[in-house]
Design a protein around this motif. Structure first.
Motif, PDB file in Angstrom:
ATOM      1  N   UNK A   1       0.845  -1.179   0.000  1.00  0.00           N
ATOM      2  CA  UNK A   1       0.000   0.000   0.000  1.00  0.00           C
ATOM      3  C   UNK A   1       0.891   1.243   0.000  1.00  0.00           C
ATOM      4  N   UNK A   2       0.568   2.197  -0.817  1.00  0.00           N
ATOM      5  CA  UNK A   2       1.349   3.409  -0.982  1.00  0.00           C
ATOM      6  C   UNK A   2       1.036   4.409   0.130  1.00  0.00           C
ATOM      7  N   UNK A   3       2.081   4.960   0.741  1.00  0.00           N
ATOM      8  CA  UNK A   3       1.933   6.016   1.741  1.00  0.00           C
ATOM      9  C   UNK A   3       1.785   7.335   0.991  1.00  0.00           C
ATOM     10  N   UNK A   4       0.632   7.955   1.093  1.00  0.00           N
ATOM     11  CA  UNK A   4       0.344   9.192   0.369  1.00  0.00           C
ATOM     12  C   UNK A   4       1.218  10.359   0.809  1.00  0.00           C
ATOM     13  N   UNK A   5       1.897  10.221   1.962  1.00  0.00           N
ATOM     14  CA  UNK A   5       2.749  11.290   2.469  1.00  0.00           C
ATOM     15  C   UNK A   5       4.233  11.013   2.251  1.00  0.00           C
ATOM     16  N   UNK A   6       4.562   9.954   1.548  1.00  0.00           N
ATOM     17  CA  UNK A   6       5.964   9.639   1.275  1.00  0.00           C
ATOM     18  C   UNK A   6       6.471  10.485   0.120  1.00  0.00           C
ATOM     19  N   UNK A   7       7.595  11.149   0.311  1.00  0.00           N
ATOM     20  CA  UNK A   7       8.174  11.987  -0.732  1.00  0.00           C
ATOM     21  C   UNK A   7       8.741  11.144  -1.860  1.00  0.00           C
ATOM     22  N   UNK A   8       8.169  11.272  -3.045  1.00  0.00           N
ATOM     23  CA  UNK A   8       8.570  10.464  -4.189  1.00  0.00           C
ATOM     24  C   UNK A   8       9.067  11.272  -5.378  1.00  0.00           C
ATOM     25  N   UNK A   9       8.559  12.498  -5.535  1.00  0.00           N
ATOM     26  CA  UNK A   9       8.763  13.232  -6.773  1.00  0.00           C
ATOM     27  C   UNK A   9       9.716  14.420  -6.573  1.00  0.00           C
TER      28      UNK A   9
END
Length: 142
Positions: A1-9
């Motif tokens: 499940x993806x953490x919507x608050x994880x810095x990816x971009x």
């Protein structure tokens, strides 16, 4: 499940996605409208950061607010820096919503009406420190 608050971009990717110049995003950050995660010297934006940026862009481009006006509006969103913000609900939903306050997280929805004062973060220390221009440890709270 993806953490919507994880810095990816990266800032370049996000600038393209929301059709703004990277320097504009830096200006918004310097004005405490957004607080992306940092990895070394590089900014990393999360999916929720992108939603925040889209809402800021909406306030500035569509509603005609300046940065101070946008900062004032987002200060009224108790969940702006809250990791666990559930978002909003649609008009005519069985959930109570504030129809005068659009939700920043989900386009075309409205803020939920808090059922008790504990749900309102406008009195919490985290929000007060962020509004006072102090460093916000947003990713550690929630």
């Amino acid at each position: 499940m993806l953490d919507e608050d994880q810095g990816l971009y990266t800032i370049g990717t996000v600038a393209e996605l929301i059709e703004e110049h990277p320097e504009t995003l830096r200006v918004w950050e310097r004005n405490n409208l957004i607080h992306p995660e940092r990895k070394g010297r590089q900014r990393r934006y999360s999916n929720n950061d992108i939603k925040r940026l889209q809402f800021i862009k909406y306030l500035i481009d569509q509603k005609g607010l300046n940065i101070a006006g946008a900062r004032h509006i987002i200060s009224m969103y108790s969940c702006w820096y809250n990791r666990n913000c559930k978002g909003g609900a649609y008009r005519n939903s069985p959930i109570s919503v504030n129809e005068s306050k659009a939700c920043w997280k989900i386009q075309n929805t409205f803020c939920l009406i808090a059922s008790d004062k504990a749900e309102m973060c406008n009195s919490c220390a985290l929000l007060k420190s962020c509004q006072a221009g102090e460093e916000c440890n947003i990713k550690d709270n929630g």
